[in-house]
Write a protein that holds these residues in place. Structure first.
Motif, PDB file in Angstrom:
ATOM      1  N   VAL A   1       7.419   3.896   6.258  1.00  0.00           N
ATOM      2  CA  VAL A   1       7.224   2.739   6.279  1.00  0.00           C
ATOM      3  C   VAL A   1       7.323   1.643   5.197  1.00  0.00           C
ATOM      4  CG1 VAL A   1       4.459   2.142   6.023  1.00  0.00           C
ATOM      5  CG2 VAL A   1       4.712   4.075   7.013  1.00  0.00           C
ATOM      6  N   LEU A   2       7.263   2.008   4.241  1.00  0.00           N
ATOM      7  CA  LEU A   2       7.739   0.306   3.041  1.00  0.00           C
ATOM      8  C   LEU A   2       9.329   0.402   4.193  1.00  0.00           C
ATOM      9  CD1 LEU A   2       7.739  -0.770   0.678  1.00  0.00           C
ATOM     10  CD2 LEU A   2       8.373   1.353  -0.714  1.00  0.00           C
ATOM     11  N   THR A   3      10.040   1.258   4.000  1.00  0.00           N
ATOM     12  CA  THR A   3      11.422   0.689   4.798  1.00  0.00           C
ATOM     13  C   THR A   3      11.574  -0.086   5.268  1.00  0.00           C
ATOM     14  OG1 THR A   3      12.940   2.232   3.353  1.00  0.00           O
ATOM     15  CG2 THR A   3      13.372   1.333   5.679  1.00  0.00           C
ATOM     16  N   PHE A   4      11.291   0.392   6.438  1.00  0.00           N
ATOM     17  CA  PHE A   4      10.903  -0.672   7.778  1.00  0.00           C
ATOM     18  C   PHE A   4      10.039  -1.591   7.979  1.00  0.00           C
ATOM     19  CE2 PHE A   4      13.284   3.524   9.062  1.00  0.00           C
ATOM     20  CZ  PHE A   4      14.269   3.187   9.610  1.00  0.00           C
ATOM     21  N   ILE A   5       9.174  -1.476   7.700  1.00  0.00           N
ATOM     22  CA  ILE A   5       8.040  -2.797   7.477  1.00  0.00           C
ATOM     23  C   ILE A   5       8.058  -3.991   6.215  1.00  0.00           C
ATOM     24  CG2 ILE A   5       5.305  -3.954   7.484  1.00  0.00           C
ATOM     25  CD1 ILE A   5       6.578  -1.852   9.868  1.00  0.00           C
ATOM     26  N   GLY A   6       8.598  -3.077   5.173  1.00  0.00           N
ATOM     27  CA  GLY A   6       9.034  -3.951   3.954  1.00  0.00           C
ATOM     28  C   GLY A   6      10.386  -4.800   4.485  1.00  0.00           C
ATOM     29  N   ALA A   7      11.102  -4.384   4.627  1.00  0.00           N
ATOM     30  CA  ALA A   7      12.661  -4.822   5.437  1.00  0.00           C
ATOM     31  C   ALA A   7      12.033  -5.578   6.338  1.00  0.00           C
ATOM     32  CB  ALA A   7      13.903  -3.655   6.290  1.00  0.00           C
ATOM     33  N   ALA A   8      11.401  -5.663   7.361  1.00  0.00           N
ATOM     34  CA  ALA A   8      11.608  -7.332   8.230  1.00  0.00           C
ATOM     35  C   ALA A   8      10.211  -8.247   7.117  1.00  0.00           C
ATOM     36  CB  ALA A   8       9.887  -6.830   9.347  1.00  0.00           C
ATOM     37  N   ALA A   9       9.753  -8.292   6.580  1.00  0.00           N
ATOM     38  CA  ALA A   9       9.409  -8.940   5.576  1.00  0.00           C
ATOM     39  C   ALA A   9      10.146  -9.207   4.615  1.00  0.00           C
ATOM     40  CB  ALA A   9       8.101  -8.145   4.532  1.00  0.00           C
TER      41      ALA A   9
ATOM     42  N   TRP B   1       2.416  18.961  -0.334  1.00  0.00           N
ATOM     43  CA  TRP B   1       2.004  17.782   0.187  1.00  0.00           C
ATOM     44  C   TRP B   1       3.122  16.884  -0.195  1.00  0.00           C
ATOM     45  CZ3 TRP B   1      -0.459  14.040  -1.863  1.00  0.00           C
ATOM     46  CH2 TRP B   1      -1.249  14.867  -2.647  1.00  0.00           C
ATOM     47  N   PRO B   2       2.845  16.351  -1.689  1.00  0.00           N
ATOM     48  CA  PRO B   2       3.768  15.405  -2.158  1.00  0.00           C
ATOM     49  C   PRO B   2       4.414  14.711  -1.044  1.00  0.00           C
ATOM     50  CG  PRO B   2       2.638  16.534  -3.677  1.00  0.00           C
ATOM     51  CD  PRO B   2       3.164  17.294  -2.150  1.00  0.00           C
ATOM     52  N   GLU B   3       5.744  15.930  -1.196  1.00  0.00           N
ATOM     53  CA  GLU B   3       7.355  15.445  -0.991  1.00  0.00           C
ATOM     54  C   GLU B   3       7.451  14.834   0.350  1.00  0.00           C
ATOM     55  OE1 GLU B   3      11.603  17.108  -0.890  1.00  0.00           O
ATOM     56  OE2 GLU B   3      10.298  17.955  -2.056  1.00  0.00           O
ATOM     57  N   PRO B   4       6.347  15.991   1.262  1.00  0.00           N
ATOM     58  CA  PRO B   4       6.943  14.900   2.579  1.00  0.00           C
ATOM     59  C   PRO B   4       5.945  13.885   2.389  1.00  0.00           C
ATOM     60  CG  PRO B   4       5.769  17.361   2.705  1.00  0.00           C
ATOM     61  CD  PRO B   4       6.355  17.144   1.074  1.00  0.00           C
ATOM     62  N   LEU B   5       4.410  13.299   2.126  1.00  0.00           N
ATOM     63  CA  LEU B   5       4.164  12.745   2.152  1.00  0.00           C
ATOM     64  C   LEU B   5       4.459  11.130   1.259  1.00  0.00           C
ATOM     65  CD1 LEU B   5       1.776  10.666   3.174  1.00  0.00           C
ATOM     66  CD2 LEU B   5       0.379  11.247   0.880  1.00  0.00           C
ATOM     67  N   ALA B   6       5.602  11.098   0.558  1.00  0.00           N
ATOM     68  CA  ALA B   6       6.385  10.292  -0.173  1.00  0.00           C
ATOM     69  C   ALA B   6       7.053  10.213   0.909  1.00  0.00           C
ATOM     70  CB  ALA B   6       6.734  10.654  -1.294  1.00  0.00           C
ATOM     71  N   VAL B   7       8.175  11.169   1.877  1.00  0.00           N
ATOM     72  CA  VAL B   7       8.924  10.461   2.211  1.00  0.00           C
ATOM     73  C   VAL B   7       8.155   9.662   3.561  1.00  0.00           C
ATOM     74  CG1 VAL B   7      10.663  11.391   4.311  1.00  0.00           C
ATOM     75  CG2 VAL B   7      10.102  12.175   2.073  1.00  0.00           C
ATOM     76  N   LEU B   8       7.745  10.088   3.963  1.00  0.00           N
ATOM     77  CA  LEU B   8       6.650   9.560   5.142  1.00  0.00           C
ATOM     78  C   LEU B   8       6.384   7.299   4.988  1.00  0.00           C
ATOM     79  CD1 LEU B   8       3.944  12.353   6.513  1.00  0.00           C
ATOM     80  CD2 LEU B   8       6.380  11.512   7.435  1.00  0.00           C
ATOM     81  N   LEU B   9       5.822   8.000   3.440  1.00  0.00           N
ATOM     82  CA  LEU B   9       5.343   6.462   2.806  1.00  0.00           C
ATOM     83  C   LEU B   9       6.764   5.550   2.850  1.00  0.00           C
ATOM     84  CD1 LEU B   9       3.048   7.741   0.526  1.00  0.00           C
ATOM     85  CD2 LEU B   9       2.464   5.904   2.530  1.00  0.00           C
TER      86      LEU B   9
ATOM     87  N   ILE C   1       0.809  -0.626   0.151  1.00  0.00           N
ATOM     88  CA  ILE C   1       0.276   0.515   0.142  1.00  0.00           C
ATOM     89  C   ILE C   1       0.743   1.104  -0.123  1.00  0.00           C
ATOM     90  CG2 ILE C   1      -1.728   1.743   1.384  1.00  0.00           C
ATOM     91  CD1 ILE C   1      -2.833  -1.477   2.336  1.00  0.00           C
ATOM     92  N   ALA C   2       1.846   0.765   0.736  1.00  0.00           N
ATOM     93  CA  ALA C   2       2.802   2.262   1.106  1.00  0.00           C
ATOM     94  C   ALA C   2       3.712   2.393  -0.270  1.00  0.00           C
ATOM     95  CB  ALA C   2       3.951   2.310   2.292  1.00  0.00           C
ATOM     96  N   LEU C   3       3.823   1.807  -1.067  1.00  0.00           N
ATOM     97  CA  LEU C   3       4.962   1.530  -1.875  1.00  0.00           C
ATOM     98  C   LEU C   3       3.641   2.159  -3.111  1.00  0.00           C
ATOM     99  CD1 LEU C   3       7.121   1.631  -4.332  1.00  0.00           C
ATOM    100  CD2 LEU C   3       6.376  -1.067  -4.350  1.00  0.00           C
ATOM    101  N   VAL C   4       2.079   1.465  -3.690  1.00  0.00           N
ATOM    102  CA  VAL C   4       1.661   2.121  -4.556  1.00  0.00           C
ATOM    103  C   VAL C   4       0.794   4.032  -3.757  1.00  0.00           C
ATOM    104  CG1 VAL C   4      -1.339   1.638  -5.013  1.00  0.00           C
ATOM    105  CG2 VAL C   4       0.213  -0.367  -4.844  1.00  0.00           C
TER     106      VAL C   4
END
Length: 175
Positions: free
Chosen positions: A58-66, A47-55, A22-25
């Motif tokens: 999420v993608l980095t830390f949750i996705g890395a665990a997976a 808002w798009p750039e800070p939102l992309a950074v926040l996402l 979801i974060a990647l999409v």
């Protein structure tokens, strides 16, 4: 007990994958919108750039665990594979121990980062706490630690996605 723990880790893995996807999409949707507003409308949205950074956090830390759970992360195993099986097993335990230390670091210091920044806000999202944006760090650390415990106690889980060769063999049994 082991089967229940494995099923729980399967569910946690699926949750990590869904959150990461979801974060990647959303990143893939937000960045083109930023380009469109900047170059087509000549009025860049803030808002798009800070939102992309926040996402991305999420993608980095949750996705890395997976990725770590199924051993899909980047690694160099050439020298480890040259060792006798007994030493490979010891080396793997050492690696799991070191990864557990990293996961604990993420949990402890990530939680402290969340706590320290909880009452700060982001300029583009005043309703959102900075601490909330850092929650993926300790959450990813907990997921990673659970996956490490699973690997040490139960071994590497089976890959839920069949590889290309496996899928084609199943699809064409008469080859």
């Amino acid at each position: 007990m082991a089967a229940a723990f494995r099923r729980a880790m399967d569910a946690l893995y699926l949750l990590c994958i869904v959150v990461g996807c979801i974060a990647l999409v959303l990143i893939s949707a937000v960045i083109p919108w930023a380009v469109f507003t900047r170059y087509v409308l000549n009025s860049a949205a803030s808002w798009p750039e800070p939102l992309a950074v926040l996402l991305t956090i999420v993608l980095t830390f949750i996705g890395a665990a997976a990725a770590y759970r199924l051993n899909l992360h980047m690694n160099v195993a050439y020298f480890a594979n040259q060792l006798p099986a007994r030493f490979r097993k010891l080396l793997d335990l050492l690696v799991q121990f070191l990864m557990a230390l990293i996961a604990l670091f993420m949990i402890v210091w990530g939680e402290r980062l969340v706590e320290v920044t909880w009452y700060n806000t982001i300029a583009d999202f005043p309703f959102l706490s900075v601490g909330v944006t850092y929650l993926p760090i300790p959450i990813g650390g907990v997921c990673l630690l659970l996956f490490i415990i699973e690997r040490v106690l139960l071994g590497l889980p089976a890959d839920p996605i069949p590889q290309h060769g496996e899928a084609s063999r199943e699809a064409a049994p008469f080859d």
